[in-house]
Design an enzyme around this catalytic site. Structure first.
Site, PDB file in Angstrom:
ATOM      1  N   ASP A   1       0.771  -1.238   0.000  1.00 30.53           N
ATOM      2  CA  ASP A   1       0.000   0.000   0.000  1.00 30.53           C
ATOM      3  C   ASP A   1       0.809   1.298   0.000  1.00 30.53           C
ATOM      4  O   ASP A   1       0.591   2.171  -0.823  1.00 30.53           O
ATOM      5  CB  ASP A   1      -0.932   0.047   1.225  1.00 30.53           C
TER       6      ASP A   1
ATOM      7  N   GLU B   1       2.861  -9.511  11.676  1.00 31.85           N
ATOM      8  CA  GLU B   1       2.546  -9.151  10.290  1.00 31.85           C
ATOM      9  C   GLU B   1       3.844  -8.818   9.539  1.00 31.85           C
ATOM     10  O   GLU B   1       4.030  -9.231   8.402  1.00 31.85           O
ATOM     11  CB  GLU B   1       1.606  -7.947  10.338  1.00 31.85           C
TER      12      GLU B   1
HETATM   13  C1  DGY Z   1      -4.967  -2.737   4.708  1.00 28.65           C
HETATM   14  O1  DGY Z   1      -6.096  -2.451   5.135  1.00 28.65           O
HETATM   15  O2  DGY Z   1      -3.956  -2.332   5.252  1.00 28.65           O
HETATM   16  C2  DGY Z   1      -4.814  -3.637   3.547  1.00 28.65           C
HETATM   17  O3  DGY Z   1      -3.503  -3.635   3.091  1.00 28.65           O
HETATM   18  C3  DGY Z   1      -5.758  -3.356   2.403  1.00 28.65           C
HETATM   19  O4  DGY Z   1      -5.846  -4.511   1.618  1.00 28.65           O
END
Ligand code: DGY
Length: 461
Positions: free
Chosen positions: A163, A419
């Site tokens: 992202d 994560e």
């Molecule tokens: C998040 O919400 O961080 C995810 O990467 C979106 O898919």
């Protein structure tokens, strides 16, 4: 890794996957990500194939059940009962799924799941169920999503899976940081603000998602973001080769015309990457802005993942070998990357920006001005990226680099399957009990065949 440690890690990873299993799919994490995510499910299936192959198949079938009529496989399939727990949710989209997509790792995952349990796969008719849907998914990407370079474009940073990578900064600058929908951040209940994208990023993420949704998720309407990603394109090429193997398996040893089509498509994707995404100064692939036609000259792990297409021993009897398209000892998919590219990528991977600069593989080069060891895709080490590069270097016989990448998995269990981690200290970041961290740890500990690329012809049932 030590034997006792390995047994503990296998048990602990299995417990994470069991508690995140809902009966039809696996949530990435019960708090932060309470629905089904597209590429997460593919990585989860890759891990589950070892001990729970039926569940691995169900995971992929559940996701493909949510496929749109145009072929897209959605980024998120919502659990409507939990719409308050993640934003934007089903209410935002006015649909049971997000209209966006995620990187196409599914066909590769489906092939590995099939090969892990041929009898179970045959009993459920798994390949016959998933192959046509996966082929349609790829047709959507090659068709409606084709950009000027002939490679698929992503319409939102969420579609890249990475992202807030600096690869998207310049394009995002052109998006107004304002949306009509109020931005909600339930994610910040589960991870620190210094570990998640900022509020200015989020206002732009909402704006883009809103624009795309309001255009009916039509791909011929420009939304202000159209980026070609080397990670996304690589996974499409690898998955296309997996489709070729599936087509051969389904044709019962008869003609493999469809396999040839998939292999030719994979070759076309890699040739376009070589032509349009290579950056000779950085010694790696980069992103391409489809709106401006400019390459984005930032060093990130996304641009190292094409090492998956760098070669390896050709499994005997594959159609590539039969067609005489390849020769020598490093062939198959590897024959597709341009000359010298694999050596340059390996040098960059081993260099100061990545493994040469600290213990684990950062998502953004340590030499990039945006590098931040805590902030999501701007520095932290992610287990799926360590896994992808591990598989690539194993296929190339680079045991030295494989040992370095394996080290990342040694911190997974002690850090409670985070994560992502700080690439220098190994400290867990983001949420914990994260499904793909557990699944890929299982895969690293339980795989007997390390050489899973190019995807092998199946052993006979
Ligand atoms: C998040 O919400 O961080 C995810 O990467 C979106 O898919």
């Amino acid at each position: 890794m030590h034997k006792d440690f390995e047994e503990d890690a296998v048990d602990a990873a299995t417990r994470v996957l069991n508690s995140n299993w809902t009966g039809r799919h696996t949530v990435p994490a019960t708090g932060l990500y309470p629905h089904q995510w597209s590429w997460d499910s593919a990585f989860v299936a890759i891990g589950n194939r070892h001990r729970e192959p039926g569940r691995a198949r169900a995971e992929l079938v559940t996701l493909l059940d949510a496929q749109w009529p145009d072929g897209r496989v959605p980024q998120i399939v919502y659990d409507v009962g939990r719409d308050d727990d993640y934003a934007p949710g089903a209410g935002f989209w006015g649909a049971a799924t997000s209209g966006l997509v995620q990187p196409p790792v599914h066909a590769w995952a489906a092939w590995l799941v099939h090969c892990a349990d041929l009898a179970g796969s045959a009993r459920e008719g798994f390949l016959a169920r998933v192959y046509p849907r996966l082929a349609r998914w790829h047709e959507y990407l090659h068709g409606l999503r084709a950009g000027g370079a002939g490679l698929p474009v992503t319409k939102h940073p969420w579609e890249t899976g990475t992202d807030n990578s600096p690869l998207w900064d310049a394009a995002l600058e052109r998006v107004p940081p304002r949306s009509r929908t109020p931005v909600r951040r339930p994610d910040l209940r589960h991870a620190g603000t210094g570990e998640r994208p900022g509020s200015r990023d989020y206002r732009r993420y909402y704006r883009l998602a809103e624009t795309y949704r309001d255009a009916g998720c039509a791909d011929d309407v420009p939304v202000g973001f159209a980026m070609v990603c080397p990670l996304f394109s690589t996974l499409l090429a690898v998955s296309e080769i997996a489709l070729a193997r599936m087509a051969e398996a389904l044709s019962d040893g008869g003609g493999d015309a469809r396999a040839d089509v998939h292999e030719a498509t994979a070759a076309r994707v890699v040739a376009a990457m070589d032509e349009h995404l290579w950056d000779d100064d950085l010694g790696q692939y980069v992103a391409l802005d489809d709106t401006t036609g400019q390459r984005v000259r930032r060093a990130t792990v996304n641009g190292l993942v094409p090492l998956l297409l760098a070669g390896g021993p050709e499994p005997a009897g594959t159609s590539a070998a039969r067609s005489g398209r390849t020769s020598g000892t490093t062939t198959g998919a590897g024959a597709l990357l341009g000359p010298g590219r694999a050596e340059r990528l390996l040098a960059t991977l081993a260099g100061p920006g990545f493994l040469g600069g600290g213990p684990n593989l950062p998502s953004t080069s340590r030499e990039d001005p945006a590098f931040d060891p805590a902030l999501y895709w701007r520095g932290p080490a992610w287990f799926n990226m360590s896994w992808l590069l591990l598989r690539a270097v194993q296929t190339l016989g680079r045991d030295d680099l494989a040992a370095r990448l394996r080290e990342h998995f040694a911190v997974a269990e002690p850090e409670i399957f985070p994560e992502y981690t700080d690439p220098d200290t190994g400290t867990g970041r983001g949420t914990r009990q994260f499904s793909w961290t557990a699944a890929l740890t299982l895969d690293v500990l339980l795989s007997t065949d390390e050489c899973i690329l190019p995807t092998p012809a199946p052993p006979s049932a």
